[in-house]
Design an enzyme around this catalytic site. Structure first.
Site, PDB file in Angstrom:
ATOM      1  N   SER A  25     -58.664  93.082  62.262  1.00  0.00           N
ATOM      2  CA  SER A  25     -57.925  92.950  60.926  1.00  0.00           C
ATOM      3  C   SER A  25     -58.628  93.814  59.761  1.00  0.00           C
ATOM      4  O   SER A  25     -59.651  93.871  60.148  1.00  0.00           O
ATOM      5  CB  SER A  25     -57.775  91.554  60.245  1.00  0.00           C
ATOM      6  OG  SER A  25     -57.511  91.459  58.862  1.00  0.00           O
ATOM      7  N   TYR A  68     -62.570  84.103  56.922  1.00  0.00           N
ATOM      8  CA  TYR A  68     -61.661  84.642  57.588  1.00  0.00           C
ATOM      9  C   TYR A  68     -62.170  86.190  57.798  1.00  0.00           C
ATOM     10  O   TYR A  68     -62.127  86.865  58.865  1.00  0.00           O
ATOM     11  CB  TYR A  68     -60.276  84.827  56.904  1.00  0.00           C
ATOM     12  CG  TYR A  68     -59.421  85.614  57.909  1.00  0.00           C
ATOM     13  CD1 TYR A  68     -58.908  85.259  58.948  1.00  0.00           C
ATOM     14  CD2 TYR A  68     -58.770  86.671  57.235  1.00  0.00           C
ATOM     15  CE1 TYR A  68     -57.959  86.166  59.623  1.00  0.00           C
ATOM     16  CE2 TYR A  68     -57.865  87.624  57.973  1.00  0.00           C
ATOM     17  CZ  TYR A  68     -57.681  87.287  59.189  1.00  0.00           C
ATOM     18  OH  TYR A  68     -56.821  88.094  59.906  1.00  0.00           O
TER      19      TYR A  68
END
Length: 253
Positions: A139, A152
């Site tokens: 990501s 995250y």
């Protein structure tokens, strides 16, 4: 002999789109996910539409023993895997560090980091050597730490580091390792992150023309279809109105 791809998190989003993309190009597919009904439905769709073979592995990547049990039980004719796409992952919550839910942190780390490690380790004995390819879904959060992203961002930074480590350690086996880091993309991702709050989830994409699951699947397939002597090691991809993990142009100017 058709090539084989093993996709985790294949019941939605990037994983489901990748299954369709690879199947449409003649790959037989091993598909994994927690939602067995969705796996069964996807199996029927892929086999009927693309005339390929599909094998379902319904397990949660967080469960170490189950991961190894299912992968080790693959029939012999499925034990020559060309591509492993470690796609299973999620974000849960978006809160300041001091206000974050520990259960959310544990789930993200157990899925995004430990799950990727378990599946990769279990699959390696059955990954083609040389010529096998591991593609890990990262990501932009791995590259740019943003407010309320804490665990995250850390989990995806770990995927980035693990991918680099894999590339070094598996070099002697002739295995490619690619990490792909998408930016804003319309999938179930935000709905899951905001725990069903569709209004907040959809607001993330206001003013953008974000990536689609099919866009990312095309990129995964491109990386996997390059000549044997070429490996894309690390790839960050965003929509045109996103510069990185933090900066967006939502005005259209």
């Amino acid at each position: 002999m058709p090539k084989i791809i093993f996709i985790t998190g294949a019941t939605s989003g990037f994983g489901k789109a990748a299954a369709a993309k690879f199947a449409s190009n003649g790959y037989d597919c091993i598909i994994n996910g927690r939602r067995e009904d969705r796996l069964d439905q996807l199996q029927v769709e892929l086999e009927s539409k693309y005339n390929v073979a599909v094998y379902c592995l319904p397990f949660d990547v967080q469960d170490e023993k189950t991961v190894f049990k299912y992968i080790n039980s693959l029939p012999d004719d499925w034990k020559n895997i060309d591509v492993l796409f470690n796609n299973a992952g999620l974000a849960l919550g978006r809160a300041y560090f001091d206000e974050a839910d520990l259960n959310d942190w544990n789930t993200m780390i157990d899925t995004n980091v430990k799950g990727l490690l378990y599946v990769s380790k279990a699959t390696l004995p059955y990954l083609k050597k040389p010529g096998g390819h591991i593609i890990n879904m990262g990501s932009v959060a791995a590259k740019d730490i943003y407010e309320k992203g804490n665990a995250y961002c850390a989990s995806k930074a770990a995927v980035d580091t693990i991918s680099h480590a894999m590339r070094i350690d598996l070099l002697r086996h002739g295995i490619k390792v690619t990490a792909i880091h998408p930016g804003a993309a319309v999938t179930e991702f935000s709905i899951v992150r905001f725990k069903g709050d569709a209004e907040t989830a959809n607001s993330i994409y206001n003013g953008l023309n974000p990536l689609s699951a099919e866009d990312v699947a095309d990129i995964v397939y491109y990386c996997a279809s390059l000549p044997e002597h070429i490996c894309i090691n690390d790839l960050v991809v965003t929509c045109t109105r996103q510069a990185d993990g933090i900066y967006f142009n939502r005005t259209g100017v």
